[in-house]
Design a protein around this motif. Sequence first.
Motif, PDB file in Angstrom:
ATOM      1  N   VAL A  54       0.837  -1.204   0.000  1.00 33.26           N
ATOM      2  CA  VAL A  54       0.000   0.000   0.000  1.00 33.26           C
ATOM      3  C   VAL A  54       0.873   1.255   0.000  1.00 33.26           C
ATOM      4  O   VAL A  54       0.649   2.196  -0.754  1.00 33.26           O
ATOM      5  CB  VAL A  54      -0.971  -0.025   1.212  1.00 33.26           C
ATOM      6  N   ALA A  55       1.935   1.242   0.840  1.00 30.76           N
ATOM      7  CA  ALA A  55       2.820   2.410   0.929  1.00 30.76           C
ATOM      8  C   ALA A  55       3.545   2.660  -0.387  1.00 30.76           C
ATOM      9  O   ALA A  55       3.964   3.774  -0.666  1.00 30.76           O
ATOM     10  CB  ALA A  55       3.838   2.206   2.056  1.00 30.76           C
ATOM     11  N   SER A  56       3.711   1.614  -1.201  1.00 30.77           N
ATOM     12  CA  SER A  56       4.409   1.779  -2.479  1.00 30.77           C
ATOM     13  C   SER A  56       3.429   2.033  -3.624  1.00 30.77           C
ATOM     14  O   SER A  56       3.788   1.888  -4.791  1.00 30.77           O
ATOM     15  CB  SER A  56       5.238   0.520  -2.780  1.00 30.77           C
ATOM     16  N   ASP A  57       2.164   2.360  -3.291  1.00 27.59           N
ATOM     17  CA  ASP A  57       1.132   2.692  -4.285  1.00 27.59           C
ATOM     18  C   ASP A  57       0.747   1.527  -5.173  1.00 27.59           C
ATOM     19  O   ASP A  57       0.372   1.719  -6.332  1.00 27.59           O
ATOM     20  CB  ASP A  57       1.574   3.881  -5.169  1.00 27.59           C
ATOM     21  N   PHE A  58       0.876   0.302  -4.652  1.00 22.86           N
ATOM     22  CA  PHE A  58       0.344  -0.850  -5.379  1.00 22.86           C
ATOM     23  C   PHE A  58      -1.042  -1.157  -4.827  1.00 22.86           C
ATOM     24  O   PHE A  58      -1.398  -0.741  -3.729  1.00 22.86           O
ATOM     25  CB  PHE A  58       1.262  -2.073  -5.240  1.00 22.86           C
ATOM     26  N   ARG A  59      -1.798  -1.931  -5.622  1.00 22.77           N
ATOM     27  CA  ARG A  59      -3.163  -2.273  -5.233  1.00 22.77           C
ATOM     28  C   ARG A  59      -3.126  -3.592  -4.471  1.00 22.77           C
ATOM     29  O   ARG A  59      -2.536  -4.575  -4.926  1.00 22.77           O
ATOM     30  CB  ARG A  59      -4.018  -2.395  -6.499  1.00 22.77           C
ATOM     31  N   TYR A  60      -3.730  -3.637  -3.284  1.00 15.15           N
ATOM     32  CA  TYR A  60      -3.830  -4.896  -2.558  1.00 15.15           C
ATOM     33  C   TYR A  60      -5.122  -5.584  -2.992  1.00 15.15           C
ATOM     34  O   TYR A  60      -6.168  -4.937  -3.066  1.00 15.15           O
ATOM     35  CB  TYR A  60      -3.829  -4.674  -1.037  1.00 15.15           C
ATOM     36  N   PRO A  61      -5.101  -6.882  -3.314  1.00 16.20           N
ATOM     37  CA  PRO A  61      -6.292  -7.555  -3.844  1.00 16.20           C
ATOM     38  C   PRO A  61      -7.480  -7.438  -2.890  1.00 16.20           C
ATOM     39  O   PRO A  61      -7.307  -7.482  -1.675  1.00 16.20           O
ATOM     40  CB  PRO A  61      -5.853  -9.019  -3.977  1.00 16.20           C
ATOM     41  N   ASP A  62      -8.695  -7.336  -3.479  1.00 19.28           N
ATOM     42  CA  ASP A  62      -9.896  -7.088  -2.678  1.00 19.28           C
ATOM     43  C   ASP A  62     -10.412  -8.327  -1.953  1.00 19.28           C
ATOM     44  O   ASP A  62     -10.875  -8.247  -0.830  1.00 19.28           O
ATOM     45  CB  ASP A  62     -11.022  -6.556  -3.575  1.00 19.28           C
ATOM     46  N   GLY A  63     -10.329  -9.499  -2.632  1.00 18.83           N
ATOM     47  CA  GLY A  63     -10.994 -10.684  -2.086  1.00 18.83           C
ATOM     48  C   GLY A  63     -10.111 -11.498  -1.168  1.00 18.83           C
ATOM     49  O   GLY A  63      -9.363 -10.963  -0.349  1.00 18.83           O
ATOM     50  N   ARG A  64     -10.206 -12.807  -1.339  1.00 17.69           N
ATOM     51  CA  ARG A  64      -9.471 -13.717  -0.472  1.00 17.69           C
ATOM     52  C   ARG A  64      -8.083 -13.974  -1.062  1.00 17.69           C
ATOM     53  O   ARG A  64      -7.936 -14.244  -2.262  1.00 17.69           O
ATOM     54  CB  ARG A  64     -10.278 -15.023  -0.380  1.00 17.69           C
ATOM     55  N   VAL A  65      -7.042 -13.913  -0.214  1.00 15.83           N
ATOM     56  CA  VAL A  65      -5.656 -14.167  -0.619  1.00 15.83           C
ATOM     57  C   VAL A  65      -5.131 -15.340   0.205  1.00 15.83           C
ATOM     58  O   VAL A  65      -5.124 -15.271   1.432  1.00 15.83           O
ATOM     59  CB  VAL A  65      -4.763 -12.928  -0.376  1.00 15.83           C
ATOM     60  N   VAL A  66      -4.748 -16.429  -0.475  1.00 17.59           N
ATOM     61  CA  VAL A  66      -4.145 -17.560   0.238  1.00 17.59           C
ATOM     62  C   VAL A  66      -2.692 -17.687  -0.210  1.00 17.59           C
ATOM     63  O   VAL A  66      -2.400 -17.790  -1.403  1.00 17.59           O
ATOM     64  CB  VAL A  66      -4.906 -18.877  -0.042  1.00 17.59           C
ATOM     65  N   ILE A  67      -1.788 -17.651   0.764  1.00 14.35           N
ATOM     66  CA  ILE A  67      -0.353 -17.773   0.475  1.00 14.35           C
ATOM     67  C   ILE A  67       0.139 -19.082   1.079  1.00 14.35           C
ATOM     68  O   ILE A  67       0.004 -19.295   2.288  1.00 14.35           O
ATOM     69  CB  ILE A  67       0.436 -16.594   1.080  1.00 14.35           C
ATOM     70  N   ASN A  68       0.674 -19.952   0.249  1.00 10.14           N
ATOM     71  CA  ASN A  68       1.153 -21.249   0.726  1.00 10.14           C
ATOM     72  C   ASN A  68       2.672 -21.322   0.575  1.00 10.14           C
ATOM     73  O   ASN A  68       3.213 -21.116  -0.510  1.00 10.14           O
ATOM     74  CB  ASN A  68       0.486 -22.378  -0.080  1.00 10.14           C
ATOM     75  N   LEU A  69       3.359 -21.607   1.695  1.00 11.56           N
ATOM     76  CA  LEU A  69       4.813 -21.792   1.659  1.00 11.56           C
ATOM     77  C   LEU A  69       5.110 -23.284   1.689  1.00 11.56           C
ATOM     78  O   LEU A  69       4.758 -23.978   2.629  1.00 11.56           O
ATOM     79  CB  LEU A  69       5.464 -21.126   2.873  1.00 11.56           C
TER      80      LEU A  69
END
Length: 517
Positions: A54-69
């Motif tokens: 957000v601070a770098s002026d990018f858009r954060y996705p609106d819906g559900r975000v799943v990150i798998n490591l």
Amino acid sequence: MAFALARTRALLGLTAPLVSVEVHLSGGLPRTSLVGLPAAAVRESKDRVRAALVASDFRYPDGRVVINLGPADLPKEGGRFDLPIALGILAASGQLPAERLAEVEVVGELSLNGTVQPVRGAISCAVAARESARALILPAGNAREAAFARAVDLFPVSHLAEARGHLLEAPAIEPFSAPIPEPRPREAPELADVRGQEMAKRALEVAAAGGHHVLMVGPPGTGKTMLATRLPGLLPPMSESEALETMAIYSARRLERDPAAWRERPFRAPHHTTSAVGLAGGGVPPRPGEISLANHGLLFLDELGEFGRPILDVLREPLESGRVTIVRAACQAEFPARFQLVAAMNPCPCGYLGDGTTRCRCLPEAIRRYQARVSGPLIDRFDLHLPLVREPPDEADGHVTADGATAGGTRGTDAPVRTSTAVRARVADACERQLARGGKLNRDLGPAELARHCPLDAGAQSLLRAATRRLVLSERAVQRVLRVARTIADLDGGDPPRTHQVAEALAYRGLERFHIG
Ligand SMILES: [Zn+2]
């Protein structure tokens, strides 16, 4: 595109196993979840990543975000996955070409404003990326150390936006490269500045040549510390692979080594208040301790008796194997710990036992307790025992005394010059002989290798047998005598050890002379 893959590296000891960051976007209520055995510090990553995006002026996705490591069973710690996660979110949400991201490896921690912070173990990551033939995007603060891994495309970034810019159509950053410095003469105190103590200086030369462990025992003021600090100046530089391994250990602790001095053998002198973890390594995640920071160099333990037995006993296994294994609930990590041990201790609580005066009033029981602070098995692991006595004041000119010349195995007036430069040259020749013969220093020769590389003639054999009986040497101690004799012979040209060389090696098993009956 609702899916993206980024590749990154975990850190386990000195290895950097591959970790895949998969980002899935879907509709529904806004929510971000992070799965795949992340530690608490990694779970905080999603908040840092969101703030940085957000601070770098990018858009954060609106819906559900799943990150798998993945893989899920690999322990993961720290903020090193922030940057790959952030780039994965940008790729999955169409703000970055996903296929470009999948070609590279990325490590880096993010600040809330999008600045990229250095990570631990950047050298291990660079080595692993090189072996996978992939480019590595890494924090600018890690670029210099990572360059020592050679032949890997390194792209240092200091901000999230810079990393994204590099992955857009045309690469924006030049691959980082820095010259690898050649070994340079080491700045160390001069051996010739130590007054007298000719036998001790000779013993240091032998220790330096074979990588042997040395224990100095003597009253205060006999120059134990002075002698120990001369030893680094007698050693040849590390090979490139030794130096890279040692740098990787420092990198895993986020400790800096002067790049110009990267081939110089480390000299570590931890204080006797150091904990077992400080000495051997430990913690979650496991970090290397002093014995690993001394890898391929010297570990100097002054006031050995003050360390305490439980702490010293952690040295025994690494002294044999050259490695230390750190086991914690969540994970197990191994670090190299192939060091040369140099230790100094007083002979008794007051320090003056055996100095030729009556100053020592320590009771036999107090002396016994004092010496028992260092366990027999540890004493046994020293190759050279070096009793030190105070130099008579009238020999202040540093002449080689008859006594010193005999003890030093030198002959008459041909006593060699003991400046650091002269000793270093002889040590380098002797090391070369050992490496050419057995591929290792004499310190590390096993029993079978000793039998092969250290044949004794009849005279030397009978001397060794007699001394073994008289000094009650253990099998292990006899092997140490042979290794030291092998080194003495290597300093003398490389023929098999002769009787006088075995005699000199036996003279370095003299610790019992200090023990009172
Ligand atoms: Zn005493």
